[in-house]
Motif scaffolding. Structure first.
Motif, PDB file in Angstrom:
ATOM      1  N   PHE A 108      51.093  45.218 -70.117  1.00 29.47           N
ATOM      2  CA  PHE A 108      50.827  45.639 -71.495  1.00 29.47           C
ATOM      3  C   PHE A 108      51.562  44.715 -72.465  1.00 29.47           C
ATOM      4  O   PHE A 108      51.007  44.257 -73.465  1.00 29.47           O
ATOM      5  N   ALA A 109      52.835  44.440 -72.165  1.00 33.29           N
ATOM      6  CA  ALA A 109      53.638  43.568 -73.025  1.00 33.29           C
ATOM      7  C   ALA A 109      53.119  42.135 -73.003  1.00 33.29           C
ATOM      8  O   ALA A 109      53.013  41.479 -74.047  1.00 33.29           O
ATOM      9  N   ARG A 110      52.780  41.638 -71.818  1.00 34.65           N
ATOM     10  CA  ARG A 110      52.318  40.258 -71.680  1.00 34.65           C
ATOM     11  C   ARG A 110      51.023  40.030 -72.452  1.00 34.65           C
ATOM     12  O   ARG A 110      50.798  38.940 -72.989  1.00 34.65           O
ATOM     13  N   GLN A 111      50.164  41.042 -72.498  1.00 37.91           N
ATOM     14  CA  GLN A 111      48.927  40.903 -73.259  1.00 37.91           C
ATOM     15  C   GLN A 111      49.189  40.790 -74.760  1.00 37.91           C
ATOM     16  O   GLN A 111      48.324  40.369 -75.509  1.00 37.91           O
ATOM     17  N   ARG A 112      50.390  41.159 -75.178  1.00 39.56           N
ATOM     18  CA  ARG A 112      50.776  41.043 -76.582  1.00 39.56           C
ATOM     19  C   ARG A 112      51.649  39.816 -76.831  1.00 39.56           C
ATOM     20  O   ARG A 112      52.247  39.686 -77.903  1.00 39.56           O
ATOM     21  N   GLY A 113      51.730  38.943 -75.839  1.00 38.51           N
ATOM     22  CA  GLY A 113      52.524  37.735 -75.995  1.00 38.51           C
ATOM     23  C   GLY A 113      53.996  37.928 -75.729  1.00 38.51           C
ATOM     24  O   GLY A 113      54.812  37.030 -75.985  1.00 38.51           O
ATOM     25  N   ASN A 114      54.386  39.116 -75.207  1.00 37.17           N
ATOM     26  CA  ASN A 114      55.772  39.381 -74.837  1.00 37.17           C
ATOM     27  C   ASN A 114      55.893  39.357 -73.318  1.00 37.17           C
ATOM     28  O   ASN A 114      54.991  38.917 -72.626  1.00 37.17           O
ATOM     29  N   SER A 115      57.000  39.836 -72.796  1.00 40.27           N
ATOM     30  CA  SER A 115      57.168  39.989 -71.355  1.00 40.27           C
ATOM     31  C   SER A 115      58.268  40.995 -71.114  1.00 40.27           C
ATOM     32  O   SER A 115      59.072  41.290 -72.013  1.00 40.27           O
ATOM     33  N   LEU A 116      58.300  41.561 -69.929  1.00 45.20           N
ATOM     34  CA  LEU A 116      59.332  42.544 -69.608  1.00 45.20           C
ATOM     35  C   LEU A 116      60.715  41.899 -69.663  1.00 45.20           C
ATOM     36  O   LEU A 116      61.651  42.440 -70.245  1.00 45.20           O
ATOM     37  N   TYR A 117      60.827  40.705 -69.056  1.00 44.42           N
ATOM     38  CA  TYR A 117      62.092  39.970 -69.065  1.00 44.42           C
ATOM     39  C   TYR A 117      61.857  38.537 -69.521  1.00 44.42           C
ATOM     40  O   TYR A 117      60.771  37.979 -69.326  1.00 44.42           O
ATOM     41  N   THR A 118      62.887  37.950 -70.103  1.00 44.42           N
ATOM     42  CA  THR A 118      62.831  36.555 -70.515  1.00 44.42           C
ATOM     43  C   THR A 118      63.483  35.683 -69.447  1.00 44.42           C
ATOM     44  O   THR A 118      64.099  36.188 -68.502  1.00 44.42           O
TER      45      THR A 118
END
Length: 433
Positions: free
Chosen positions: A212-222
């Motif tokens: 879900f986060a990755r589809q928004r250009g984020n990620s769970l961890y950096t």
């Protein structure tokens, strides 16, 4: 990774953290070397698993030794229950195997403590050029390659076409469907099916929060081990989760909790009572066998314009930083992931091979479900998706935090907004950030 494996992972990471740093400091102060050998060398290779895996691996070892007569491989294996505790003791005593099989957050845990070899030091003997890019990134810690994927799986929507057909609902087009489409399709199936059958077997999982986060250009961890998603993303995740349950597209809160710790076979999908289920591809065989249905794999909703999916390594081959025979160890790892004879013996026992050539080599040997899984992994491997970073120390606790807070949301004890605040606070504390 199974819940049992995660329990052992958490236990063993705590054990490693408590180990005296003296042994690991020594490991850092005495770097490995590729010393010339006048005669045969012996390396140790450790892994966990059942008797079938041991038999397959020993057959591969014989193939390797035949091709490399100056290298003798000593196998060390056991049940996962004691594997990582034993490994922690070996590492602390500077007596680690040369080639070590790891999983989950272990590569980051051990690499950060100086116990694993930077594989760029053996690139002359370890060919990683044919590996899927996503699989390579799974084995990297702070940009350096410490692990080599044994094989991969990926998140997918497992669908039961028979349930769709009985409800008179068309299978979705996974090249363009959205999460709203997913919710509507699931709701339609529930409404047109017998009581007890649902459109989706579960509400969202911890893994789907990552997607879900990755589809928004984020990620769970950096890459540097921080949380990589914001409050709004977490809030929307919990909001969507509770809406699926409230609408009847997914089971109620009480039914969801009842199914949290059941086996794959006892899930609604395994019992033939769900049209869709978000899970890992390596569950396909067990779910198909349990349900007696010919299940299919679809890509996640919302994969356009930004893909959220990634390839998840089932396990990793790593090399000890204290190994005196890193060249021989690297040759073994290279053989395991690049040799057709090895691939035909192991097949998908450690996941679908992360080398496209090896996937082709075993294609005709796989079961029908194995072929569906391999084709899906091959499709995912060609996608251009964001890098994946191994979770930092403490990250295994975050999945438990997600499940617990999601349960609170489903039972209306927390609003999605408050849940997001609590999730961020607890998750940051778990990883010490």
């Amino acid at each position: 990774m199974t819940r049992k494996s995660l329990r052992h992972l958490r236990k063993s990471i705590a054990f490693v953290a408590a180990v005296s740093m003296l042994g690991l400091t020594a490991a850092c102060s005495s770097p490995s070397s590729n010393q010339p050998e006048d005669g045969p060398v012996e390396i140790r290779f450790s892994w966990w698993g059942n008797a079938t895996r041991a038999d397959l691996t020993n057959k591969v070892i014989k193939e390797f030794e035949a091709a490399n007569p100056n290298i003798k491989v000593k196998p060390e294996y056991g049940d996962i229950g004691g594997y990582f505790d034993k490994l922690a003791t070996q590492v602390a005593a500077n007596d680690a195997p040369d080639v070590i099989t790891m999983g989950g957050a272990y590569p980051a845990e051990y690499a950060n403590r100086g116990a694993l070899l930077d594989l760029s030091k053996v690139e002359g003997s370890l060919d990683l050029s044919k590996m899927d890019q996503g699989a390579l990134e799974n084995g990297q810690v702070q940009g350096k390659q410490y692990g080599v994927s044994t094989g991969a799986n990926a998140l997918a929507i497992v669908v039961n076409p028979a349930v769709f057909q009985a409800a008179g609902v068309a299978l979705p087009d996974d090249s363009k469907w959205t999460w709203d489409d997913f919710a509507k399709t699931a709701g339609d199936i529930t409404a047109k099916s017998p009581k007890g059958t649902y459109g989706t077997a579960t509400v969202l999982t911890h893994d789907s929060l990552d997607a879900f986060a990755r589809q928004r250009g984020n990620s769970l961890y950096t890459q540097d081990g921080q949380l990589g998603l914001d409050k709004e993303t977490v809030k929307d995740y919990f909001d969507f989760s509770v809406k699926l349950s409230e609408s009847g597209a997914a089971p109620s809160a009480s039914e969801t909790v009842e199914k949290l710790n059941v086996s794959t076979e006892q899930t609604l999908m395994g019992m033939g009572q769900a049209g869709m289920m978000l899970t890992w591809t390596n569950s396909l065989t067990a779910l198909s066998k349990a349900s007696g249905a010919e299940l299919k794999l679809l890509k996640l909703p919302g994969e356009t314009p930004t893909p959220g999916i990634w390839l998840q390594s089932s396990q990793f081959y790593t090399i000890s930083a204290r190994s005196k025979h890193t060249d021989a160890a690297a040759k073994l790892v290279s053989f395991l992931v690049n040799n057709e004879a090895a691939a035909k013996i192991i097949q998908s026992d450690r996941g679908v091979p992360s080398n496209a050539g090896m996937r082709t080599a075993i294609q005709d040997l796989l079961t029908p479900q194995g072929k569906v899984e391999a084709a899906y992994i091959d499709q995912i491997g060609k996608m251009d998706f964001a890098p994946t970073f191994i979770g930092p120390t403490g990250s295994t606790a975050v999945s438990e935090i997600t499940a617990r807070i999601n349960t609170e949301v489903l039972f209306k004890r927390l609003s999605p907004e408050k849940a997001a605040e609590q999730w961020l606070s607890e998750s940051k504390a778990a990883i010490g950030k």
